[in-house]
Design an enzyme around this catalytic site. Structure first.
Site, PDB file in Angstrom:
ATOM      1  N   THR A  35       0.814  -1.225   0.000  1.00 16.71           N
ATOM      2  CA  THR A  35       0.000   0.000   0.000  1.00 16.71           C
ATOM      3  C   THR A  35       0.841   1.265   0.000  1.00 16.71           C
ATOM      4  O   THR A  35       0.336   2.345  -0.312  1.00 16.71           O
ATOM      5  CB  THR A  35      -0.923   0.033   1.235  1.00 16.71           C
ATOM      6  OG1 THR A  35      -0.127   0.076   2.426  1.00 16.71           O
ATOM      7  CG2 THR A  35      -1.834  -1.179   1.262  1.00 16.71           C
ATOM      8  N   CYS A  39       2.346   2.925   9.569  1.00 17.70           N
ATOM      9  CA  CYS A  39       1.399   3.072  10.679  1.00 17.70           C
ATOM     10  C   CYS A  39       2.093   2.967  12.035  1.00 17.70           C
ATOM     11  O   CYS A  39       3.221   2.484  12.148  1.00 17.70           O
ATOM     12  CB  CYS A  39       0.333   1.971  10.620  1.00 17.70           C
ATOM     13  SG  CYS A  39      -0.583   1.856   9.085  1.00 17.70           S
ATOM     14  N   CYS A  43      -2.249   0.725  15.335  1.00 19.79           N
ATOM     15  CA  CYS A  43      -3.228   1.084  14.303  1.00 19.79           C
ATOM     16  C   CYS A  43      -4.285  -0.014  14.169  1.00 19.79           C
ATOM     17  O   CYS A  43      -3.980  -1.207  14.180  1.00 19.79           O
ATOM     18  CB  CYS A  43      -2.535   1.302  12.966  1.00 19.79           C
ATOM     19  SG  CYS A  43      -3.659   1.888  11.668  1.00 19.79           S
ATOM     20  N   ARG A  68       3.943   6.712   2.822  1.00 22.24           N
ATOM     21  CA  ARG A  68       3.044   7.793   3.219  1.00 22.24           C
ATOM     22  C   ARG A  68       2.439   7.477   4.594  1.00 22.24           C
ATOM     23  O   ARG A  68       2.160   6.301   4.886  1.00 22.24           O
ATOM     24  CB  ARG A  68       1.893   7.967   2.210  1.00 22.24           C
ATOM     25  CG  ARG A  68       2.336   8.122   0.786  1.00 22.24           C
ATOM     26  CD  ARG A  68       1.154   8.389  -0.152  1.00 22.24           C
ATOM     27  NE  ARG A  68       0.073   7.427   0.015  1.00 22.24           N
ATOM     28  CZ  ARG A  68       0.038   6.225  -0.542  1.00 22.24           C
ATOM     29  NH1 ARG A  68       1.052   5.814  -1.286  1.00 22.24           N
ATOM     30  NH2 ARG A  68      -0.996   5.425  -0.362  1.00 22.24           N
ATOM     31  N   CYS A  70      -0.252   6.875   7.480  1.00 24.36           N
ATOM     32  CA  CYS A  70      -1.629   6.392   7.532  1.00 24.36           C
ATOM     33  C   CYS A  70      -2.568   7.512   7.980  1.00 24.36           C
ATOM     34  O   CYS A  70      -2.283   8.220   8.945  1.00 24.36           O
ATOM     35  CB  CYS A  70      -1.699   5.209   8.506  1.00 24.36           C
ATOM     36  SG  CYS A  70      -3.369   4.611   8.854  1.00 24.36           S
ATOM     37  N   CYS A  73      -4.298   6.262  11.745  1.00 28.44           N
ATOM     38  CA  CYS A  73      -3.591   6.355  13.031  1.00 28.44           C
ATOM     39  C   CYS A  73      -2.677   7.569  13.117  1.00 28.44           C
ATOM     40  O   CYS A  73      -2.113   7.847  14.169  1.00 28.44           O
ATOM     41  CB  CYS A  73      -2.798   5.076  13.293  1.00 28.44           C
ATOM     42  SG  CYS A  73      -1.420   4.796  12.151  1.00 28.44           S
TER      43      CYS A  73
END
Length: 354
Positions: A35, A39, A43, A68, A70, A73
């Site tokens: 993805t 996190c 999370c 990137r 999340c 969270c």
């Protein structure tokens, strides 16, 4: 003496992800290759497969690797920060501390009263409405101590009757309006850190408590502090708390190795001696209970030193985290052993880089 510090291995970190173990907060972040998102350990998003996960010590490292943060969270924010869904309410509270809020008011703002209640219980150890009541009491105490009369104070702090104000004041502080004018409450505020929120309490006499907000014994600790200093504890702001927040932030940023705060280290003669020894353990170094007992001239008192170490009310500032076992391994810490590891590693790295 050098402490033996072992960071979590990959299997331990992955298990923390599976368990949504927020106690690992600050030790690492998890990045998901499929993805491109990273996190916090706690999370609540769907758990990824082990082969799709890699770990980084900090959020900055994950960003540098192209991941990137999340949106659920929010790993770039300090744990305990006010979430986006609650900011409108918090802003409204700051704008009018005396306002009486109902569940209908919350629903009109598009907020679930149950969700709001849970957030305040988690972060302030009280319900939203209890928080409002203590805020009003804190506002009233401030008015009384600046010379305002009792009737005006009651009305301006949101009370509909003088008798209701007197009853509420006595319930929350144990004092009458007249005695409040001559006393000084202990004020408490939250401080956000990379290891989770802390609660700081103090007054003109100095800082008397600094603990991580999730410590199980914290309510008992507040009771002891209130009884020890014979003063109520109320939400509020104070210069010593603001300075404590600044110095704690500098500590975590790596720009401060010593604290210059006025402290209230009230206790028995033995406790005060031990706490002073704790203050004397240099940044980035450790000592053992036995070594502290030797320095006291009481070599058989290591257990008593251990108990007093556990009674320390000022985490980080009075560095009880720098006490380890005689063999160099870590021993218990009220804020959690994982935090003790983090703090010692943080100090060791800064010492190494200087």
């Amino acid at each position: 003496m050098n402490a033996t510090i072992t960071l979590p291995d990959p299997n331990t970190m992955y298990q923390a992800i599976v368990d949504r173990d927020a106690e690992m907060e600050g030790l690492f972040v998890m990045a998901v290759k499929t993805t491109g998102i990273f996190c916090r350990p706690g999370c609540k998003a769907k758990t990824p497969k082990r082969e799709n996960v890699e770990f980084f010590a900090t959020a900055d490292q994950a960003l540098a690797a192209g991941y990137r943060p999340c949106k659920r969270c929010r790993p770039m924010e300090l744990s305990g920060s006010v979430p986006a869904w609650l900011t409108q309410l918090v802003d409204a509270l700051e704008a009018d501390s005396s306002r009486r809020w109902t569940n209908a008011d919350l629903e009109a703002m598009g907020l679930s009263p149950i969700r709001v209640r849970r957030w305040f219980q988690q972060h302030y150890r009280m319900t939203f409405h209890a928080y409002l009541r203590t805020r009003r009491i804190g506002l009233a105490v401030d008015m009384l101590q600046t010379g305002k009369d009792v009737t005006s104070t009651a009305l301006d702090s949101g009370y509909e009757s003088l008798s209701g104000f007197r009853d509420s004041l006595r319930k929350w502080t144990g004092q009458s309006p007249t005695s409040i004018k001559d006393g000084e409450p202990i004020l408490v505020q939250r401080i956000l850190t990379p290891l989770g929120p802390m609660l700081a309490a103090g007054s003109d006499a100095g800082l008397c408590l600094l603990e991580f907000a999730d410590r199980k014994m914290l309510p008992k600790q507040f009771e002891r502090v209130s009884k020890l200093f014979a003063q109520p504890i109320l939400p509020g702001t104070h210069p010593v708390l603001s300075e404590a927040a600044d110095q704690i932030e500098q500590y975590f940023q790596g720009t401060r190795t010593e604290f210059t705060l006025p402290l209230r280290l009230d206790g028995t003669s033995f406790q005060q001696q031990v706490w002073k020894l704790l203050e004397g353990i240099p940044f980035g170094q450790t000592s053992s209970y036995g070594e502290l007992a030797e320095r006291l001239g009481k070599p058989t008192a290591s257990r008593a030193v251990g108990r007093t170490n556990g009674d320390n009310r000022l985490a980080i500032v009075v560095p009880c985290h720098r006490v380890v076992r005689s063999d160099g391994h870590l021993c218990g810490y009220a804020g959690g052993l994982w935090r003790k590891k983090w703090l010692l590693e943080h100090e060791r790295k800064l010492n190494h880089n200087q």
